[in-house]
Design a protein around this motif. Structure first.
Motif, PDB file in Angstrom:
ATOM      1  N   GLN A 227       0.849  -1.190   0.000  1.00  0.00           N
ATOM      2  CA  GLN A 227       0.000   0.000   0.000  1.00  0.00           C
ATOM      3  C   GLN A 227       0.887   1.243   0.000  1.00  0.00           C
ATOM      4  N   ALA A 229       0.618   5.707   0.356  1.00  0.00           N
ATOM      5  CA  ALA A 229      -0.208   6.860   0.704  1.00  0.00           C
ATOM      6  C   ALA A 229       0.690   8.090   0.738  1.00  0.00           C
ATOM      7  N   GLU A 231       0.206  10.870   2.553  1.00  0.00           N
ATOM      8  CA  GLU A 231       0.187  11.554   3.844  1.00  0.00           C
ATOM      9  C   GLU A 231       0.503  10.561   4.954  1.00  0.00           C
ATOM     10  N   GLN A 233      -0.585  10.676   7.947  1.00  0.00           N
ATOM     11  CA  GLN A 233      -1.836  10.377   8.642  1.00  0.00           C
ATOM     12  C   GLN A 233      -2.522   9.178   7.983  1.00  0.00           C
ATOM     13  N   THR A 234      -2.505   9.137   6.654  1.00  0.00           N
ATOM     14  CA  THR A 234      -3.121   8.029   5.927  1.00  0.00           C
ATOM     15  C   THR A 234      -2.302   6.751   6.087  1.00  0.00           C
ATOM     16  N   ALA A 237      -3.223   5.355   9.337  1.00  0.00           N
ATOM     17  CA  ALA A 237      -4.579   4.810   9.311  1.00  0.00           C
ATOM     18  C   ALA A 237      -4.604   3.451   8.625  1.00  0.00           C
ATOM     19  N   LEU A 238      -3.835   3.284   7.556  1.00  0.00           N
ATOM     20  CA  LEU A 238      -3.777   1.995   6.868  1.00  0.00           C
ATOM     21  C   LEU A 238      -3.085   0.944   7.728  1.00  0.00           C
TER      22      LEU A 238
END
Length: 310
Positions: A227, A229, A231, A233-234, A237-238
């Protein structure tokens, strides 16, 4: 309509005489002799085409034409004074606009304190803050769409840019709370070899991305990235959902997610560098003021060539 070019000295003399209504007093206030004042007024009247003052032995009074001109003359002089004051403020770095690019993760570390210090010192400056990854910041500095950048892992070679280190952070492992290694205080990087990774795309910040993958390589494995991302923050979250693990600058620990564990890593010597970046030979005094607000460390002069985390 005829366009009149009225020297400001004549307008100034007119306004002072209109306020004093006495040639001697007006001349003294202007710091000139009476004859030059009379000449200034006469030249102005010649340009207007009408008398501005009625002269009599008892004194001076404004004519209707003079009454009409007075508000506009005062406005012109006030506008000039305001413009000069504004120009001086911008020229000295007390006012104006400063465009700052910053990597998103720095909102958790150096950015708030830096902006607070700068605003306290220069409250008249408008700060235009733009969140962007490192690589776009480099491009924005080159095309002059930002004045200063705050970025991670500046490139080793970058034409016409300067960098100054303001922070050096260790890395931490970012793990789902349910991960078998989350109960440890320290994680050896090699123990993450079999875990899928969530990483930033390399295009966002080549330096940071390569540093993270280089740490994994040194630990004996290539991270299996499942994966991506843009950011942090993302990314976190992942990770929280169990889609993988990550390596991140230690400041990312300020992102509070119940399902995420941040752990020290071994080897612990690896650190990521945060730097302020600006154009070489920059003339904007606001940039100089911002540099004075960050930690005074030696300037890293650019080597010539090439273009290159978050």
């Amino acid at each position: 309509m005829e366009r009149l070019e009225l020297p400001l000295s004549q307008l100034h003399a007119f306004v002072v005489l209109a306020e004093e209504l006495h040639f001697g007093h007006a001349a003294a206030r202007l710091g000139i002799a009476q004859p030059p004042l009379s000449q200034q007024i006469r030249r102005l009247e010649d340009k207007v085409g009408h008398a501005l003052f009625s002269r009599a032995s008892g004194g001076v009074t404004l004519t209707p034409a003079g009454h009409e001109l007075l508000p506009a003359a005062r406005s012109a002089l006030t506008g000039l004074a305001d413009g000069l004051a504004a120009a001086r403020a911008v020229g000295s770095g007390q006012a104006g606009r400063l465009r700052i690019g910053f990597a998103a993760s720095l909102a958790l570390t150096v950015l708030p304190g830096l902006l607070r210090t700068f605003r306290q010192r220069f409250p008249g400056v408008h700060l235009d803050i733009r969140e962007m990854p490192t690589a776009p910041q480099i491009a924005a500095l080159h095309d002059r769409s930002i004045d200063v950048g705050l970025l991670r892992e500046p490139p080793a070679t970058e034409e016409e840019l300067c960098f100054r280190t303001v922070l050096s952070e260790p890395f931490v492992a970012v793990l789902p709370a349910a991960h078998p290694l989350a109960g440890r205080r320290t994680v050896h990087l090699a123990e993450l070899a079999d875990s899928p990774f969530v990483l930033l795309p390399r295009a966002a910040g080549p330096g940071l991305h390569d540093q993270i993958t280089g740490l994994c390589t040194a630990a004996g494995f290539t991270p299996r990235t499942t994966q991506r991302a843009v950011e942090w923050q993302t990314v976190c979250a992942l990770v929280e959902t169990g889609l993988g693990v990550s390596l991140a600058p230690a400041g990312i620990r300020r992102i509070r997610l119940k399902g995420v564990a941040f752990r020290r890593i071994e080897p612990s010597t690896a650190r990521t560098r945060v730097a302020v970046a600006w154009r070489e030979n920059e003339q904007n005094p606001l940039v100089t003021h911002l540099l004075a607000a960050v930690s005074p460390e030696p300037v890293d002069r650019p080597q010539r060539s090439s273009r290159s985390g978050r």
